[in-house]
Design a protein around this motif. Structure first.
Motif, PDB file in Angstrom:
ATOM      1  N   MET A  30     -19.136  -4.093  13.503  1.00 28.60           N
ATOM      2  CA  MET A  30     -20.154  -3.048  13.585  1.00 28.60           C
ATOM      3  C   MET A  30     -20.942  -2.980  12.284  1.00 28.60           C
ATOM      4  SD  MET A  30     -18.830   0.004  16.059  1.00 28.60           S
ATOM      5  CE  MET A  30     -17.689   0.800  14.951  1.00 28.60           C
ATOM      6  N   GLY A  31     -20.896  -4.073  11.508  1.00 29.72           N
ATOM      7  CA  GLY A  31     -21.670  -4.133  10.275  1.00 29.72           C
ATOM      8  C   GLY A  31     -21.015  -3.411   9.125  1.00 29.72           C
ATOM      9  N   ALA A  32     -21.820  -3.107   8.086  1.00 32.40           N
ATOM     10  CA  ALA A  32     -21.305  -2.557   6.820  1.00 32.40           C
ATOM     11  C   ALA A  32     -20.153  -3.436   6.354  1.00 32.40           C
ATOM     12  CB  ALA A  32     -20.885  -1.103   6.984  1.00 32.40           C
ATOM     13  N   LEU A  33     -20.434  -4.724   6.232  1.00 35.86           N
ATOM     14  CA  LEU A  33     -19.403  -5.733   6.020  1.00 35.86           C
ATOM     15  C   LEU A  33     -18.708  -5.589   4.666  1.00 35.86           C
ATOM     16  CD1 LEU A  33     -21.252  -8.897   7.408  1.00 35.86           C
ATOM     17  CD2 LEU A  33     -19.785  -7.276   8.641  1.00 35.86           C
ATOM     18  N   HIS A  34     -17.408  -5.913   4.661  1.00 36.59           N
ATOM     19  CA  HIS A  34     -16.609  -5.920   3.438  1.00 36.59           C
ATOM     20  C   HIS A  34     -15.797  -7.212   3.401  1.00 36.59           C
ATOM     21  CE1 HIS A  34     -13.296  -4.770   6.065  1.00 36.59           C
ATOM     22  NE2 HIS A  34     -13.956  -3.690   6.436  1.00 36.59           N
ATOM     23  N   SER A  39     -13.365 -12.422   5.301  1.00 37.67           N
ATOM     24  CA  SER A  39     -12.173 -13.275   5.426  1.00 37.67           C
ATOM     25  C   SER A  39     -12.015 -13.765   6.866  1.00 37.67           C
ATOM     26  CB  SER A  39     -10.917 -12.515   4.984  1.00 37.67           C
ATOM     27  OG  SER A  39     -10.531 -11.536   5.933  1.00 37.67           O
ATOM     28  N   LEU A  40     -12.361 -12.916   7.837  1.00 42.60           N
ATOM     29  CA  LEU A  40     -12.314 -13.337   9.245  1.00 42.60           C
ATOM     30  C   LEU A  40     -13.336 -14.434   9.503  1.00 42.60           C
ATOM     31  CD1 LEU A  40     -12.055  -9.866  11.061  1.00 42.60           C
ATOM     32  CD2 LEU A  40     -10.194 -11.408  10.441  1.00 42.60           C
ATOM     33  N   THR A  74     -26.369  -1.517   7.837  1.00 34.09           N
ATOM     34  CA  THR A  74     -26.822  -2.225   6.631  1.00 34.09           C
ATOM     35  C   THR A  74     -27.054  -3.703   6.933  1.00 34.09           C
ATOM     36  OG1 THR A  74     -24.497  -2.547   6.005  1.00 34.09           O
ATOM     37  CG2 THR A  74     -25.621  -0.635   5.072  1.00 34.09           C
ATOM     38  N   LEU A  75     -27.860  -3.985   7.936  1.00 31.26           N
ATOM     39  CA  LEU A  75     -28.035  -5.366   8.408  1.00 31.26           C
ATOM     40  C   LEU A  75     -28.507  -6.305   7.297  1.00 31.26           C
ATOM     41  CD1 LEU A  75     -28.020  -7.473  10.650  1.00 31.26           C
ATOM     42  CD2 LEU A  75     -30.329  -6.721  11.289  1.00 31.26           C
ATOM     43  N   ASP A  76     -29.498  -5.893   6.517  1.00 39.52           N
ATOM     44  CA  ASP A  76     -30.052  -6.788   5.493  1.00 39.52           C
ATOM     45  C   ASP A  76     -28.987  -7.190   4.473  1.00 39.52           C
ATOM     46  OD1 ASP A  76     -32.506  -6.697   6.703  1.00 39.52           O
ATOM     47  OD2 ASP A  76     -33.360  -5.206   5.341  1.00 39.52           O
ATOM     48  N   SER A  77     -28.235  -6.209   3.973  1.00 37.85           N
ATOM     49  CA  SER A  77     -27.196  -6.542   2.990  1.00 37.85           C
ATOM     50  C   SER A  77     -26.045  -7.302   3.644  1.00 37.85           C
ATOM     51  CB  SER A  77     -26.677  -5.285   2.290  1.00 37.85           C
ATOM     52  OG  SER A  77     -26.063  -4.407   3.204  1.00 37.85           O
ATOM     53  N   ALA A 185      -7.000   0.579   2.603  1.00 37.40           N
ATOM     54  CA  ALA A 185      -7.430  -0.436   3.571  1.00 37.40           C
ATOM     55  C   ALA A 185      -8.948  -0.503   3.600  1.00 37.40           C
ATOM     56  CB  ALA A 185      -6.891  -0.104   4.952  1.00 37.40           C
ATOM     57  N   MET A 186      -9.481  -1.714   3.507  1.00 35.34           N
ATOM     58  CA  MET A 186     -10.934  -1.870   3.538  1.00 35.34           C
ATOM     59  C   MET A 186     -11.470  -1.475   4.904  1.00 35.34           C
ATOM     60  SD  MET A 186     -11.831  -5.259   1.319  1.00 35.34           S
ATOM     61  CE  MET A 186     -11.442  -5.299  -0.431  1.00 35.34           C
ATOM     62  N   SER A 187     -12.540  -0.689   4.889  1.00 36.42           N
ATOM     63  CA  SER A 187     -13.143  -0.182   6.117  1.00 36.42           C
ATOM     64  C   SER A 187     -14.614   0.098   5.857  1.00 36.42           C
ATOM     65  CB  SER A 187     -12.443   1.112   6.549  1.00 36.42           C
ATOM     66  OG  SER A 187     -13.169   1.767   7.570  1.00 36.42           O
ATOM     67  N   SER A 188     -15.428  -0.071   6.877  1.00 37.67           N
ATOM     68  CA  SER A 188     -16.846   0.258   6.743  1.00 37.67           C
ATOM     69  C   SER A 188     -17.026   1.737   6.419  1.00 37.67           C
ATOM     70  CB  SER A 188     -17.589  -0.088   8.040  1.00 37.67           C
ATOM     71  OG  SER A 188     -17.479  -1.475   8.301  1.00 37.67           O
TER      72      SER A 188
END
Length: 282
Positions: A30-34, A39-40, A74-77, A185-188
């Motif tokens: 769902m974006g806002a990638l971390h 890693s996936l 945050t599609l562009d980033s 835990a990393m999360s958007s």
């Protein structure tokens, strides 16, 4: 980097570059990638001929309208982050109308009871929304392998069950949780936390680690009572649930049995921001 906003264009491209001998890896997001998402994608790039990443905030899996509206877009980033991995990733960023074709409603699913626990109890209709969008994306992309993070472990089990019951030819792969240096835990949704809140939220993982240690000598009920009492003393957090459950059925555990795998699940509000986490207890 190729970015497609319609399923027609994506399908056309995949048909032109794919063949029966080429494998397609797929990472739905769902974006806002971390770093967890990345890693996936790295795993997919390593194991497949083509990699497709979807970026789509799915409205049917939100039972809280405000949460949907505030979800970071945050599609562009996101695209810039993917470029640091590989410029050949194929991005699918559709509109709601393109995915749902004017009917933004969920299909009803029976996940053999997996949907009735934890998140299902507290977010009515959530997993029908998850099943609907993942099934739709699998039908569009037709991946060989699909990659999901284990932070949403219940969702991972739900997707595996959906694939099994609908006979979709997709290999669903779960990968370990990526964590911040403090254990969070990393999360958007972490993007909505202040720096101070982000640091305080490391408390969630510390509780999970202590719960794991206690589960070696105490039963599930005793551990859950300790977690609840501990959170009651914390003014910065509101515990929504803590459960110890069988990994395969997700049914809450009352007593330990030999040969079974157990996992702790937790959902906590930091102000109005809802965070989930999980840890294997074996």
């Amino acid at each position: 980097m190729l970015i497609f906003s319609t399923q027609v264009d994506l399908k056309s491209h995949l048909q032109s570059v794919s063949s029966s001998k080429k494998t397609i890896g797929f990472v739905p997001t769902m974006g806002a990638l971390h770093k967890g998402h990345l890693s996936l994608m790295a795993e997919s790039l390593k194991e497949n001929d083509l990699t497709v990443v979807s970026i789509f905030v799915n409205p049917t899996q939100f039972n809280n309208k405000e949460d949907l509206e505030k979800y970071p877009r945050t599609l562009d980033s996101d695209v810039e982050k993917m470029k640091t991995l590989n410029d050949n990733i194929i991005v699918f960023a559709p509109t709601v109308d393109d995915i749902y074709e004017g009917k933004t409603i969920s299909q009803s699913f029976d996940f053999d009871g997996l949907e009735n626990q934890m998140e299902g109890k507290h977010r009515p209709g959530h997993f029908d929304g998850v099943g609907t969008i993942v099934k739709r994306l699998f039908e569009i992309v037709q991946p060989t392998n699909a990659y999901f993070g284990e932070k949403d472990f219940q969702q991972l089990q739900i997707v595996k069950k959906m694939v099994e019951k609908t006979n979709l030819p997709v290999n669903v792969i779960g990968r370990p949780i990526f964590r911040e240096e403090n254990g969070l835990a990393m999360s958007s949704r972490n993007e909505r936390l202040t720096i101070e809140e982000r640091e305080k939220a490391s408390f969630i993982y510390k509780i999970l680690l202590e719960a794991k240690e206690q589960f070696g000598t105490k039963n599930a009920k005793e551990v859950a009572e300790w977690v609840e009492k501990t959170f009651n003393k914390q003014t910065d957090f509101q515990l929504e649930y803590f459960e110890i459950a069988d990994e395969s059925t997700l049914i809450p555990s009352k007593s330990k049995q030999e040969g079974k795998k157990y996992r702790a699940f937790i959902a906590v509000f930091v102000n109005e921001i809802r965070l989930i986490d999980t840890i294997s207890l074996n």
